[in-house]
Design a protein around this motif. Structure first.
Motif, mmCIF file in Angstrom:
data_model
loop_
_atom_site.group_PDB
_atom_site.id
_atom_site.type_symbol
_atom_site.label_atom_id
_atom_site.label_comp_id
_atom_site.label_asym_id
_atom_site.label_seq_id
_atom_site.Cartn_x
_atom_site.Cartn_y
_atom_site.Cartn_z
ATOM 1 N N GLU A 66 0.788 -1.241 0.000
ATOM 2 C CA GLU A 66 0.000 0.000 0.000
ATOM 3 C C GLU A 66 0.818 1.288 0.000
ATOM 4 O OE1 GLU A 66 -2.958 1.031 -0.540
ATOM 5 O OE2 GLU A 66 -3.670 -0.978 -0.994
ATOM 6 N N ARG A 67 1.841 1.304 0.884
ATOM 7 C CA ARG A 67 2.574 2.566 1.027
ATOM 8 C C ARG A 67 3.333 2.899 -0.268
ATOM 9 N NH1 ARG A 67 6.306 3.628 5.586
ATOM 10 N NH2 ARG A 67 4.744 2.892 7.017
ATOM 11 N N ASN A 68 4.008 1.892 -0.841
ATOM 12 C CA ASN A 68 4.731 2.126 -2.096
ATOM 13 C C ASN A 68 3.772 2.473 -3.223
ATOM 14 O OD1 ASN A 68 6.946 1.474 -0.677
ATOM 15 N ND2 ASN A 68 7.206 -0.584 -1.547
ATOM 16 N N ALA A 69 2.620 1.791 -3.221
ATOM 17 C CA ALA A 69 1.619 2.047 -4.267
ATOM 18 C C ALA A 69 1.177 3.505 -4.200
ATOM 19 C CB ALA A 69 0.428 1.108 -4.094
ATOM 20 N N ALA A 70 0.922 3.985 -2.994
ATOM 21 C CA ALA A 70 0.446 5.366 -2.846
ATOM 22 C C ALA A 70 1.491 6.359 -3.365
ATOM 23 C CB ALA A 70 0.132 5.646 -1.380
ATOM 24 N N ALA A 71 2.777 6.039 -3.123
ATOM 25 C CA ALA A 71 3.845 6.947 -3.593
ATOM 26 C C ALA A 71 3.863 6.995 -5.115
ATOM 27 C CB ALA A 71 5.189 6.471 -3.051
ATOM 28 N N VAL A 72 3.694 5.831 -5.757
ATOM 29 C CA VAL A 72 3.690 5.801 -7.227
ATOM 30 C C VAL A 72 2.468 6.557 -7.753
ATOM 31 C CG1 VAL A 72 3.491 4.282 -9.258
ATOM 32 C CG2 VAL A 72 4.987 3.634 -7.365
ATOM 33 N N PHE A 73 1.333 6.323 -7.087
ATOM 34 C CA PHE A 73 0.121 6.990 -7.585
ATOM 35 C C PHE A 73 0.235 8.504 -7.466
ATOM 36 C CE2 PHE A 73 -4.282 8.036 -8.308
ATOM 37 C CZ PHE A 73 -4.562 7.179 -9.354
ATOM 38 N N ALA A 101 -7.908 4.674 -9.542
ATOM 39 C CA ALA A 101 -7.308 4.085 -8.333
ATOM 40 C C ALA A 101 -8.278 3.095 -7.693
ATOM 41 C CB ALA A 101 -6.941 5.189 -7.351
ATOM 42 N N ALA A 102 -9.549 3.478 -7.644
ATOM 43 C CA ALA A 102 -10.551 2.588 -7.024
ATOM 44 C C ALA A 102 -10.688 1.298 -7.843
ATOM 45 C CB ALA A 102 -11.894 3.306 -6.930
ATOM 46 N N ASP A 103 -10.740 1.428 -9.173
ATOM 47 C CA ASP A 103 -10.863 0.241 -10.038
ATOM 48 C C ASP A 103 -9.675 -0.691 -9.823
ATOM 49 O OD1 ASP A 103 -13.190 1.204 -11.108
ATOM 50 O OD2 ASP A 103 -12.278 1.959 -12.965
ATOM 51 N N LEU A 104 -8.486 -0.099 -9.729
ATOM 52 C CA LEU A 104 -7.298 -0.947 -9.573
ATOM 53 C C LEU A 104 -7.266 -1.594 -8.198
ATOM 54 C CD1 LEU A 104 -4.780 1.241 -11.578
ATOM 55 C CD2 LEU A 104 -5.516 -1.073 -12.153
ATOM 56 N N ARG A 105 -7.712 -0.865 -7.192
ATOM 57 C CA ARG A 105 -7.764 -1.475 -5.850
ATOM 58 C C ARG A 105 -8.802 -2.584 -5.816
ATOM 59 N NH1 ARG A 105 -8.849 3.082 -3.413
ATOM 60 N NH2 ARG A 105 -7.211 4.559 -3.905
ATOM 61 N N ALA A 106 -9.822 -2.456 -6.694
ATOM 62 C CA ALA A 106 -10.853 -3.506 -6.728
ATOM 63 C C ALA A 106 -10.426 -4.682 -7.613
ATOM 64 C CB ALA A 106 -12.164 -2.913 -7.229
ATOM 65 N N TYR A 112 -5.808 -2.822 -18.096
ATOM 66 C CA TYR A 112 -6.627 -1.660 -17.731
ATOM 67 C C TYR A 112 -5.704 -0.557 -17.199
ATOM 68 C CZ TYR A 112 -9.673 1.390 -14.995
ATOM 69 O OH TYR A 112 -10.303 2.500 -14.482
ATOM 70 N N ALA A 113 -4.791 -0.951 -16.302
ATOM 71 C CA ALA A 113 -3.869 0.041 -15.713
ATOM 72 C C ALA A 113 -3.105 0.760 -16.818
ATOM 73 C CB ALA A 113 -2.898 -0.653 -14.765
ATOM 74 N N ALA A 114 -2.515 -0.023 -17.725
ATOM 75 C CA ALA A 114 -1.660 0.570 -18.761
ATOM 76 C C ALA A 114 -2.451 1.501 -19.681
ATOM 77 C CB ALA A 114 -1.009 -0.535 -19.578
ATOM 78 N N SER A 115 -3.705 1.138 -19.917
ATOM 79 C CA SER A 115 -4.522 1.928 -20.864
ATOM 80 C C SER A 115 -4.857 3.321 -20.337
ATOM 81 C CB SER A 115 -5.838 1.196 -21.153
ATOM 82 O OG SER A 115 -6.719 1.309 -20.030
#
Ligand code: ASP
Length: 434
Positions: A66-73, A101-106, A112-115
């Motif tokens: 989570e923490r690393n993900a938030a930094a990238v986002f 972000a919500a879609d990816l967390r779900a 989808y992410a790359a698009s």
């Protein structure tokens, strides 16, 4: 008025200043009615492409980091909110980002992410131009097996784009029958550009990048190589396959099918004419390009009954091992096959050991470290003068060709040299032939 489809690559839309340049280009010709964009690319060598950041974010999210993900986002967020602000448009990018972000967390997948890089960028750019935003989802179509559906896509795109006088569309992705998104391979916005060009029957498909088209040779090796003003589809595919790639290889087919010329242009030098890729081969050398790291497999069997009898089982075995050769030559009782791209990582001979033993092959020899250099251009394959110059240039440079000098089409002559002699060979060939 004609119709132009313009596609802008990642470096052309990497930041607000670059995007403003694209606006200048699009607005300078009213025929530029359909625009396809990449996601924001690198702003400098050290920078990261938005596509790569989205891939990274998705991996971290599914790995619960989570923490690393938030930094990238937050890096992604800053780039898009920065673009919205600096370009002075209002597309509520914050809400769009929150949904991603919500879609990816779900659990949304990597495609989808790359698009999303293309999706969000196209929304901003459409607003800046005052063009309609048309999503690629539901228009660029893939089958359940993941295969791209060319005709269905063409029909869907043509029907939708007919409703829009001017539009911006995100490149790179489309939809699977279950509604999920799927991307082309990397660099795939070039493909979307070609699909749109075909669907709107464009007079030309402009592919805007950061180079002014093809050069006759690699500028990292040859000093100041001449630009190539015109090249045929076929010639450019041959050069691209040998390492001189400017365009995604699947981008050529849709344009070629519809007879639409492709113009490679430079967003940073819009007055340069670039390279026009057209249907017909015209006589003359277009370029020279080489690819290192080939391994040659030579086999000999007395009274083999013709080279084809040697090639067929080796091809079958190669396919089983997933290492299809790029080139294959045969003569009575003998065959030579060239394997590229990491094929040397799998010892080629070992991969075929069983099959070769079954075939009672007498001699087997593998040689690695070969660079195949292609001299490409209309008629060069049957021009004795070009063949003589190729041999002459190498001889004068003190290089002994390693392996064959052969021609497999009207538009090429291919010669092998040792990897460490590639640069010298390329300079010598360019000096003699260009
Ligand atoms: N953004 C995608 C990539 O980085 C597709 C493209 O730019 O054409 O590969």
């Amino acid at each position: 008025m004609g119709v132009i489809t313009a596609k802008f690559g990642g470096s052309s839309v990497a930041d607000a200043a670059q995007i403003r340049k694209t606006k200048g280009i699009v607005m300078s010709d009213p025929a530029r009615r359909y625009v396809v964009v990449s996601g924001p690319g690198k702003r400098s060598k050290q920078d990261e492409k938005i596509t790569d950041l989205f891939y990274k974010y998705q991996r971290l999210v599914i790995g619960s980091a989570e923490r690393n993900a938030a930094a990238v986002f937050s890096v992604i967020e800053q780039r898009f909110t920065g673009l919205e602000k600096e370009l002075g448009v209002c597309v509520d990018i914050e809400s769009a980002l929150a949904k991603v972000a919500a879609d990816l967390r779900a659990g949304a997948n990597a495609d989808y992410a790359a698009s999303r890089g293309e999706f969000l960028n196209a929304r901003i750019i459409a607003a800046l131009y005052g063009y309609d935003f048309v999503d690629a989802a539901g228009l660029v179509l893939f089958g359940a097996d993941g295969a791209f559906l060319a005709e269905e896509t063409n029909a869907a795109l043509a029907a939708e784009l007919a409703k829009h006088e001017r539009a911006v569309m995100p490149g790179f992705y489309g939809t699977m029958p279950d509604g999920s998104l799927k991307t082309f391979s990397r660099g795939g916005s070039d493909v979307t550009g070609a699909l749109v060009a075909r669907a709107v029957c464009a007079d030309v498909y402009e592919n805007w990048t950061d180079v002014s088209g093809f050069l006759m040779a690699d500028p990292r090796v040859v000093e100041n190589p001449r630009p190539v003003p015109v090249i045929s589809y076929r010639e450019q595919r041959e050069l691209s396959s040998m390492g001189a790639s400017v365009l995604h290889e699947d981008a050529v087919t849709p344009a070629r099918m519809a007879g639409i010329p492709i113009n490679i242009r430079n967003t940073n030098a819009p007055d340069d004419a670039g390279t026009m890729i057209t249907c017909g081969d015209a006589p003359g050398m277009r370029g020279i390009s080489g690819k290192k790291g080939y391994t040659a497999l030579r086999v000999y069997k007395n009274a083999a009954g013709g080279g084809a009898h040697l090639l067929a089982p080796i091809f079958a075995a190669a396919t089983r091992h997933g290492i299809t050769p790029d080139f294959a030559l045969s003569a009575v009782d003998a065959a030579t096959l060239y394997f590229a791209d990491g094929a040397d990582a799998v010892p080629v001979e070992a991969a075929f050991e069983e099959e070769l033993a079954e075939m009672n092959i007498e001699d087997v020899k593998t040689t690695g470290g070969i660079t195949l250099i292609a001299v490409v251009g209309g008629g060069v394959g049957s021009d004795p003068d070009v063949a003589a110059k190729v041999s002459g240039a190498l001889a004068e440079a003190g290089i002994t060709p390693c392996g064959a000098c052969f021609s497999v089409s009207e538009t090429n002559i291919i010669v092998g040299v040792a990897d460490q002699e590639y640069e010298t060979a390329l300079r010598a060939l360019y000096a003699k032939l260009a």
